[in-house]
Design a protein around this motif. Structure first.
Motif, PDB file in Angstrom:
ATOM      1  N   ILE A 101     -24.210 -32.948  56.395  1.00 50.32           N
ATOM      2  CA  ILE A 101     -23.474 -32.622  55.165  1.00 50.32           C
ATOM      3  C   ILE A 101     -22.433 -33.692  54.881  1.00 50.32           C
ATOM      4  O   ILE A 101     -22.312 -34.180  53.756  1.00 50.32           O
ATOM      5  CB  ILE A 101     -22.823 -31.226  55.281  1.00 50.32           C
ATOM      6  CG1 ILE A 101     -23.902 -30.139  55.212  1.00 50.32           C
ATOM      7  CG2 ILE A 101     -21.786 -31.025  54.163  1.00 50.32           C
ATOM      8  CD1 ILE A 101     -23.374 -28.745  55.437  1.00 50.32           C
ATOM      9  N   ASN A 102     -21.675 -34.069  55.919  1.00 52.80           N
ATOM     10  CA  ASN A 102     -20.635 -35.083  55.732  1.00 52.80           C
ATOM     11  C   ASN A 102     -21.244 -36.426  55.330  1.00 52.80           C
ATOM     12  O   ASN A 102     -20.710 -37.130  54.466  1.00 52.80           O
ATOM     13  CB  ASN A 102     -19.821 -35.244  57.018  1.00 52.80           C
ATOM     14  CG  ASN A 102     -18.977 -34.021  57.321  1.00 52.80           C
ATOM     15  OD1 ASN A 102     -18.688 -33.211  56.436  1.00 52.80           O
ATOM     16  ND2 ASN A 102     -18.587 -33.868  58.577  1.00 52.80           N
TER      17      ASN A 102
ATOM     18  N   HIS B  41     -24.206 -37.094  53.776  1.00 53.68           N
ATOM     19  CA  HIS B  41     -24.747 -37.103  52.413  1.00 53.68           C
ATOM     20  C   HIS B  41     -23.663 -36.850  51.368  1.00 53.68           C
ATOM     21  O   HIS B  41     -23.780 -37.320  50.233  1.00 53.68           O
ATOM     22  CB  HIS B  41     -25.860 -36.067  52.290  1.00 53.68           C
ATOM     23  CG  HIS B  41     -27.112 -36.446  53.031  1.00 53.68           C
ATOM     24  ND1 HIS B  41     -27.962 -37.430  52.587  1.00 53.68           N
ATOM     25  CD2 HIS B  41     -27.634 -35.990  54.196  1.00 53.68           C
ATOM     26  CE1 HIS B  41     -28.965 -37.567  53.421  1.00 53.68           C
ATOM     27  NE2 HIS B  41     -28.795 -36.704  54.414  1.00 53.68           N
ATOM     28  N   LYS B  42     -22.617 -36.136  51.752  1.00 50.29           N
ATOM     29  CA  LYS B  42     -21.503 -35.929  50.822  1.00 50.29           C
ATOM     30  C   LYS B  42     -20.818 -37.257  50.514  1.00 50.29           C
ATOM     31  O   LYS B  42     -20.445 -37.534  49.365  1.00 50.29           O
ATOM     32  CB  LYS B  42     -20.495 -34.941  51.414  1.00 50.29           C
ATOM     33  CG  LYS B  42     -19.354 -34.590  50.474  1.00 50.29           C
ATOM     34  CD  LYS B  42     -18.455 -33.531  51.094  1.00 50.29           C
ATOM     35  CE  LYS B  42     -17.332 -33.161  50.136  1.00 50.29           C
ATOM     36  NZ  LYS B  42     -16.441 -32.124  50.721  1.00 50.29           N
ATOM     37  N   ASP B  43     -20.654 -38.105  51.533  1.00 49.92           N
ATOM     38  CA  ASP B  43     -20.037 -39.426  51.325  1.00 49.92           C
ATOM     39  C   ASP B  43     -20.886 -40.295  50.402  1.00 49.92           C
ATOM     40  O   ASP B  43     -20.356 -41.155  49.694  1.00 49.92           O
ATOM     41  CB  ASP B  43     -19.845 -40.134  52.673  1.00 49.92           C
ATOM     42  CG  ASP B  43     -18.784 -39.464  53.529  1.00 49.92           C
ATOM     43  OD1 ASP B  43     -17.954 -38.722  52.962  1.00 49.92           O
ATOM     44  OD2 ASP B  43     -18.790 -39.672  54.752  1.00 49.92           O
TER      45      ASP B  43
ATOM     46  N   GLY C  88     -22.611 -39.047  47.951  1.00 49.83           N
ATOM     47  CA  GLY C  88     -22.699 -38.361  46.667  1.00 49.83           C
ATOM     48  C   GLY C  88     -24.053 -37.727  46.414  1.00 49.83           C
ATOM     49  O   GLY C  88     -24.468 -37.571  45.265  1.00 49.83           O
TER      50      GLY C  88
ATOM     51  N   ILE D  47     -25.160 -34.605  47.600  1.00 47.29           N
ATOM     52  CA  ILE D  47     -25.267 -33.150  47.712  1.00 47.29           C
ATOM     53  C   ILE D  47     -24.322 -32.497  46.694  1.00 47.29           C
ATOM     54  O   ILE D  47     -23.339 -31.838  47.058  1.00 47.29           O
ATOM     55  CB  ILE D  47     -24.950 -32.665  49.140  1.00 47.29           C
ATOM     56  CG1 ILE D  47     -23.619 -33.262  49.654  1.00 47.29           C
ATOM     57  CG2 ILE D  47     -26.084 -33.014  50.093  1.00 47.29           C
ATOM     58  CD1 ILE D  47     -23.196 -32.669  50.984  1.00 47.29           C
TER      59      ILE D  47
ATOM     60  N   ASN E 229     -23.522 -28.555  47.107  1.00 51.65           N
ATOM     61  CA  ASN E 229     -22.776 -27.981  48.223  1.00 51.65           C
ATOM     62  C   ASN E 229     -21.365 -27.638  47.769  1.00 51.65           C
ATOM     63  O   ASN E 229     -20.678 -28.465  47.166  1.00 51.65           O
ATOM     64  CB  ASN E 229     -22.719 -28.961  49.398  1.00 51.65           C
ATOM     65  CG  ASN E 229     -23.965 -28.869  50.265  1.00 51.65           C
ATOM     66  OD1 ASN E 229     -25.070 -29.038  49.778  1.00 51.65           O
ATOM     67  ND2 ASN E 229     -23.784 -28.595  51.543  1.00 51.65           N
ATOM     68  N   ASN E 230     -20.943 -26.422  48.053  1.00 48.89           N
ATOM     69  CA  ASN E 230     -19.628 -25.924  47.643  1.00 48.89           C
ATOM     70  C   ASN E 230     -19.492 -25.846  46.122  1.00 48.89           C
ATOM     71  O   ASN E 230     -18.393 -25.788  45.602  1.00 48.89           O
ATOM     72  CB  ASN E 230     -18.501 -26.805  48.208  1.00 48.89           C
ATOM     73  CG  ASN E 230     -18.529 -26.895  49.709  1.00 48.89           C
ATOM     74  OD1 ASN E 230     -18.721 -25.886  50.393  1.00 48.89           O
ATOM     75  ND2 ASN E 230     -18.346 -28.093  50.242  1.00 48.89           N
ATOM     76  N   ASN E 231     -20.623 -25.821  45.404  1.00 47.22           N
ATOM     77  CA  ASN E 231     -20.590 -25.707  43.950  1.00 47.22           C
ATOM     78  C   ASN E 231     -21.591 -24.665  43.450  1.00 47.22           C
ATOM     79  O   ASN E 231     -22.281 -24.875  42.455  1.00 47.22           O
ATOM     80  CB  ASN E 231     -20.881 -27.068  43.297  1.00 47.22           C
ATOM     81  CG  ASN E 231     -19.667 -27.975  43.269  1.00 47.22           C
ATOM     82  OD1 ASN E 231     -18.701 -27.719  42.582  1.00 47.22           O
ATOM     83  ND2 ASN E 231     -19.734 -29.042  44.054  1.00 47.22           N
TER      84      ASN E 231
END
Length: 207
Positions: free
Chosen positions: A42-43, A45-47, A49, A51, A54-56
């Motif tokens: 998660i961290n 792919h979040k970096d 951009g 995902i 996630n959290n949305n």
């Protein structure tokens, strides 16, 4: 189980289909917590951009009564992919029933959530289903017509609610059902870091 839940959710949305989705899996040793590699991925792919959901709003949990009045951000999953009200109701049978029992059956069959206040007034309100081949929109109109005065059904971006509050307005509503009538609405969106949140408390007996 998680993939099955996501598959069910996507099947009830406009603008997206299960065939548009893919997934990858990671095998871990039995004595290794699955949470650690999940958080690392998660961290990562979040970096990058990659995902955006996630959290949305992509999860399957009901956000609760306090969030019903929230104006959605443009990148919230429910904004570009709202619920499909035109889909047929599965498992509907013709005959006489009451509103509360019908809502419980609808909740079990829908690929998105419907929350309502459990009330004796709805248990006492009867209606006859003569045509079992109905869309969700058609059935909600009939339910609102059979419900006692003052009850309102609201289609929000990601779920449906029904409370004795007519007329009430919601920022992310796309359609209201009042007394057998439908009122279309244009959902609002916010660019703020924190969307406006309803300060009210959860309704008693909500399902």
């Amino acid at each position: 189980m998680r993939l099955r839940q996501h598959l069910k959710k996507i099947s009830g949305r406009l603008g997206i289909a299960p065939s548009d989705m893919t997934f990858s899996c990671l095998y871990v040793a039995e004595d290794f917590s699955a949470l650690a590699p999940e958080q690392l991925l998660i961290n990562h792919h979040k970096d990058l951009g990659e995902i955006p959901w996630n959290n949305n709003g992509f999860g399957n949990r009901d956000p609760g009564r306090q969030r019903d009045h929230t104006a959605l951000k443009p990148n919230h999953f429910d904004a570009p992919y709202p619920i499909d009200l035109a889909r047929p109701v599965e498992g509907l049978t013709a005959g006489e029933t009451n509103v509360l029992d019908l809502l419980e059956a609808l909740k079990a069959s829908l690929p998105y959530n419907i929350r309502y206040a459990k009330s004796g007034d709805l248990k006492s309100a009867n209606l006859v289903i003569t045509d079992a081949d109905l869309s969700v929109d058609d059935l909600l109109k009939r339910i609102s017509e059979a419900a006692p005065s003052g009850w309102q059904i609201t289609a929000l971006g990601g779920y449906i609610i029904m409370y004795e509050e007519s007329p009430a307005e919601y920022a992310s509503a796309s359609r209201y059902y009042r007394g057998g009538q439908t009122i279309d609405s244009v959902p609002l969106s916010t660019l703020e870091d924190e969307a406006a949140v309803d300060s009210g408390s959860p309704a008693q007996g909500a399902s």
